[in-house]
Scaffold this motif. Structure first.
Motif, PDB file in Angstrom:
ATOM      1  N   TYR A 185      23.818 -92.221  63.540  1.00 16.93           N
ATOM      2  CA  TYR A 185      24.673 -92.498  64.913  1.00 16.93           C
ATOM      3  C   TYR A 185      26.247 -92.891  64.975  1.00 16.93           C
ATOM      4  O   TYR A 185      26.853 -92.310  65.713  1.00 16.93           O
ATOM      5  CB  TYR A 185      24.016 -93.072  66.159  1.00 16.93           C
ATOM      6  N   VAL A 186      26.489 -94.423  64.695  1.00 18.43           N
ATOM      7  CA  VAL A 186      27.631 -94.562  64.560  1.00 18.43           C
ATOM      8  C   VAL A 186      28.739 -94.019  63.773  1.00 18.43           C
ATOM      9  O   VAL A 186      29.826 -93.406  64.202  1.00 18.43           O
ATOM     10  CB  VAL A 186      27.948 -96.169  63.929  1.00 18.43           C
ATOM     11  N   GLY A 187      28.348 -93.754  62.279  1.00 19.86           N
ATOM     12  CA  GLY A 187      29.353 -92.816  61.774  1.00 19.86           C
ATOM     13  C   GLY A 187      29.934 -91.095  62.634  1.00 19.86           C
ATOM     14  O   GLY A 187      30.629 -90.897  62.334  1.00 19.86           O
ATOM     15  N   LEU A 188      28.442 -90.647  63.160  1.00 19.42           N
ATOM     16  CA  LEU A 188      28.818 -89.375  63.672  1.00 19.42           C
ATOM     17  C   LEU A 188      29.660 -90.174  64.752  1.00 19.42           C
ATOM     18  O   LEU A 188      30.413 -88.779  64.823  1.00 19.42           O
ATOM     19  CB  LEU A 188      27.390 -88.771  63.985  1.00 19.42           C
ATOM     20  N   PHE A 189      29.385 -90.332  65.905  1.00 24.38           N
ATOM     21  CA  PHE A 189      30.699 -90.890  66.974  1.00 24.38           C
ATOM     22  C   PHE A 189      31.451 -91.119  66.604  1.00 24.38           C
ATOM     23  O   PHE A 189      32.874 -90.157  66.800  1.00 24.38           O
ATOM     24  CB  PHE A 189      29.871 -92.497  67.396  1.00 24.38           C
ATOM     25  N   LEU A 314      28.128 -91.112  75.741  1.00 23.84           N
ATOM     26  CA  LEU A 314      29.444 -91.113  75.207  1.00 23.84           C
ATOM     27  C   LEU A 314      30.417 -89.714  74.757  1.00 23.84           C
ATOM     28  O   LEU A 314      32.024 -89.999  74.639  1.00 23.84           O
ATOM     29  CB  LEU A 314      29.050 -91.730  73.182  1.00 23.84           C
ATOM     30  N   THR A 315      30.295 -88.802  73.848  1.00 23.10           N
ATOM     31  CA  THR A 315      31.369 -87.545  73.334  1.00 23.10           C
ATOM     32  C   THR A 315      31.785 -87.232  75.043  1.00 23.10           C
ATOM     33  O   THR A 315      33.427 -87.135  75.279  1.00 23.10           O
ATOM     34  CB  THR A 315      30.637 -86.038  73.143  1.00 23.10           C
ATOM     35  N   GLU A 316      31.287 -87.152  76.095  1.00 25.12           N
ATOM     36  CA  GLU A 316      31.626 -86.819  77.479  1.00 25.12           C
ATOM     37  C   GLU A 316      32.631 -88.028  78.127  1.00 25.12           C
ATOM     38  O   GLU A 316      33.958 -87.780  78.311  1.00 25.12           O
ATOM     39  CB  GLU A 316      30.704 -86.195  78.120  1.00 25.12           C
ATOM     40  N   PHE A 317      31.957 -89.128  77.588  1.00 20.91           N
ATOM     41  CA  PHE A 317      33.569 -90.013  78.269  1.00 20.91           C
ATOM     42  C   PHE A 317      34.917 -90.486  77.306  1.00 20.91           C
ATOM     43  O   PHE A 317      35.657 -90.419  77.736  1.00 20.91           O
ATOM     44  CB  PHE A 317      32.575 -91.205  78.008  1.00 20.91           C
ATOM     45  N   VAL A 318      34.501 -89.635  76.132  1.00 18.89           N
ATOM     46  CA  VAL A 318      35.599 -90.240  75.130  1.00 18.89           C
ATOM     47  C   VAL A 318      36.781 -88.261  75.416  1.00 18.89           C
ATOM     48  O   VAL A 318      37.892 -88.685  75.579  1.00 18.89           O
ATOM     49  CB  VAL A 318      35.551 -90.140  73.696  1.00 18.89           C
ATOM     50  N   LYS A 319      35.865 -87.412  75.879  1.00 23.11           N
ATOM     51  CA  LYS A 319      36.815 -86.260  76.596  1.00 23.11           C
ATOM     52  C   LYS A 319      37.113 -86.620  77.460  1.00 23.11           C
ATOM     53  O   LYS A 319      38.539 -85.874  77.200  1.00 23.11           O
ATOM     54  CB  LYS A 319      35.799 -84.882  76.049  1.00 23.11           C
TER      55      LYS A 319
END
Length: 604
Positions: A185-189, A314-319
């Motif tokens: 998950y760390v790698g994918l994130f 996490l994805t939405e936060f980064v976006k």
């Protein structure tokens, strides 16, 4: 990330100066909104487990608890959302108001700089396309919600990872499986974060490349929609010209966004693939734990949901963070503008109130250069304005006439030397009080799309008797009486139905406004440039009566208009070249005489 979070905090601080509760509303609303789905996951898993265990009474209590808690949190989230709508609008309005307030106390020459105006215009144009301040607040609200969601998900996942059965001798029930899943998950994130960064850079580039197109498109729209341009548009068939320009801009912008769309599609495809992979890993991991009896069947919903929520959060936060940073690049212009230095010195002395109009100004070896320029506009000017004197300032374009007036009004500060009022440096006076001394008609004066009487009175409180007197002095009484609403008629049509007035009528109103203010010192910068010869003659003939016993400066390119002045000052290349009366200057046959005779021969 630290720098980005710092920008978020700085923006909240900026908005909080207008809306002190905005931070609290964002946190409370985001907390409530993020909690609701996790309550659903938590109670759904418990209810399913209780049904399997046939604990129906306990199941009913859990259903009731879930409904009540979700209702309460839903009401809180809705209340915060409604409040946020108000906060966003007030935040936007507050920034605009502070910008306007800042404009009054900023050094005028700083405000007048082209780069300052370009930066503000650029921020406004880009702000409109991205939602501006309101959009930034929405993004912060969204980031706070995703942050709470991520924290909730992590809390549930800690519980999941702690549930192992090392004795079962199975990989999925061991700590090793947890470690492998975390590493994956760390790698994918990390890949998701890189993709988000690439998307941000792509958005910034297309926005920067499109800045000029946006500005030009806005200009074209405002030009073709302005009724003042209708005559030229029709006579010269400019609709075709502007239509072609519009198509040209659309073509340029279309190419930019087509390329942008292709690259965005690739990035979004990568994101979707990563999201699907993450979901698959979650189902395999949690499903295996349920299969081997480490967690209950109902817990599969909870933990798979928590993993997916964590990834999504996490994805939405980064976006959203990337979008915020992009908007902040432009909106930061507002903050920089608000943080620019105020006037170099605003004094505290009150201006003496005198009924006799005895205000004596003097320039002491004054020189002035525009910022970032070494070429002097005025050089070593020594000039005394005697009380009650009517002074004309003449000279060719660029001689420094208007600059001299702006220095006197403290719109500019001398580069060298100083100016005094009744023997005291004008910088020692309170600026607001100091400007009350002047009644000015600038060369590029403004009349506003407001009622005529408020334009003249420069406010909503109108002395009707005084208004009638000044309108009569500038020969506008009959014209105003013919208007539909008289003195209450709105000027122009760009702010509701109004009356179109000619350039000459606007200039008369500007003179009327100066007379209405009744400042003891009158400055008229080309006050009759838009008047016809007869109207101009009337203004000249009544000039002394209009200004009464006040001190007055009159700037003009027409030498014949200077005859009635007590003294004439001729400027050439920023220096005082000649001083005297009309007759005296004609007699010496210098610069003034040459200018006068050149104009006079056309009237011979």
């Amino acid at each position: 990330m630290k720098e980005k979070l710092k920008n978020v905090a700085a923006f909240i601080q900026l908005i909080s100066k207008e809306q002190k509760s905005v931070g609290a509303v964002i946190l409370l609303g985001a907390f409530a909104k993020a909690t609701i789905p996790f309550l659903g996951l938590f109670f759904s898993s418990r209810i399913l487990n209780l049904i399997i265990e046939q604990s129906y009474d306990e199941c009913g209590r859990n259903v009731a608890c879930m409904l009540v808690s979700q209702l309460v949190l839903g009401l809180i989230a809705q209340a915060c959302s409604q409040n946020m709508s108000l906060q966003k609008q007030r935040g936007e309005d507050g920034i605009k108001r502070r910008m306007a307030e800042k404009a009054y106390i900023l050094e005028y020459e700083e405000y007048e700089k082209q780069e300052t105006m370009d930066a503000i215009r650029r921020a406004n144009n880009t702000g409109m396309s991205m939602g501006g301040v309101e959009h930034q607040i929405e993004l912060i609200y969204g980031m706070a919600e995703q942050l709470f969601a991520a924290l909730y998900a992590m809390a549930f996942l800690v519980l999941l990872f702690l549930q192992v059965d090392a004795q079962a001798g199975n990989f999925f029930t061991s700590y090793a499986a947890t470690l492998v899943l975390l590493l994956l998950y760390v790698g994918l994130f990390g890949f998701s974060a890189k993709i988000a960064d690439a998307i941000q850079q792509l958005q910034v580039k297309v926005q920067e490349d499109n800045d000029h197109v946006n500005a030009m498109y806005g200009y074209l729209c405002s030009t073709v929609e302005d009724e003042k341009n209708a005559k030229d548009m029709r006579i010269y068939r400019l609709q075709d010209y502007f239509g072609e320009k519009n198509e040209e801009l659309i073509g340029v912008s279309g190419k930019l966004y087509l390329e942008f769309g292709k690259k965005m599609g690739i990035h979004m495809g990568k994101n979707s693939a990563i999201n699907q992979l993450q979901a698959a890993l979650a189902y395999i991991f949690v499903g295996a734990k349920a299969y081997y009896g480490v967690v209950g069947i109902g817990d599969v919903l909870l933990y798979v949901g928590a993993i997916n929520r964590l990834v999504t959060a996490l994805t939405e936060f980064v976006k959203k963070m990337a979008a915020f940073q992009m908007g902040q690049m432009y909106l930061k212009t507002y903050e920089e503008f608000l943080n620019r230095p105020d006037m170099s010195y605003d004094g505290t002395l009150p201006v003496e109130k005198r009924d006799d109009g005895r205000y004596e100004f003097e320039f002491h070896d004054v020189s002035f250069c525009y910022p970032d320029s070494e070429m002097p506009v005025l050089s070593h000017v020594n000039l005394k304005l005697d009380i009650g004197e009517k002074l004309a300032i003449v000279g060719q374009n660029g001689a420094g006439k208007t600059t001299l007036v702006k220095l006197l009004c403290r719109l500019y500060e001398p580069t060298k030397g100083y100016i005094t009022l009744n023997g005291i440096d004008i910088r020692k006076y309170n600026y607001r009080e100091y400007t009350s001394v002047f009644s000015v008609v600038f060369q590029d004066f403004c009349m506003f799309s407001m009622p005529l009487d408020e334009n003249v009175a420069a406010g909503e409180k109108v002395d009707e008797e005084r208004l009638a007197a000044v309108l009569d002095e500038v020969a506008l009484s009959e014209r105003v009486a013919e208007m539909k609403d008289g003195t209450k008629s709105r000027l122009y049509n760009n702010n509701g139905e109004g009356i179109d007035i000619s350039g000459g009528e606007a200039q008369r109103l500007a003179i009327a406004r100066a007379l209405y203010k009744d400042g003891p010192f009158v400055i008229l910068d080309e006050p009759t440039a838009a008047l016809d010869p007869i109207a101009e003659a009337e203004i000249y003939e009544n000039f002394n009566q209009m200004v009464d016993k006040k001190t007055a400066i009159y700037i003009s390119h027409r030498m014949s208009s200077c005859k009635f002045c007590d003294k004439i000052v001729v400027l050439e290349q920023g220096r005082i070249a000649e001083t005297g009366t009309h007759r005296e200057l004609l007699a010496v046959q210098g610069i003034y005489a040459k200018l006068y005779e050149t104009q006079a021969k056309y009237y011979a």
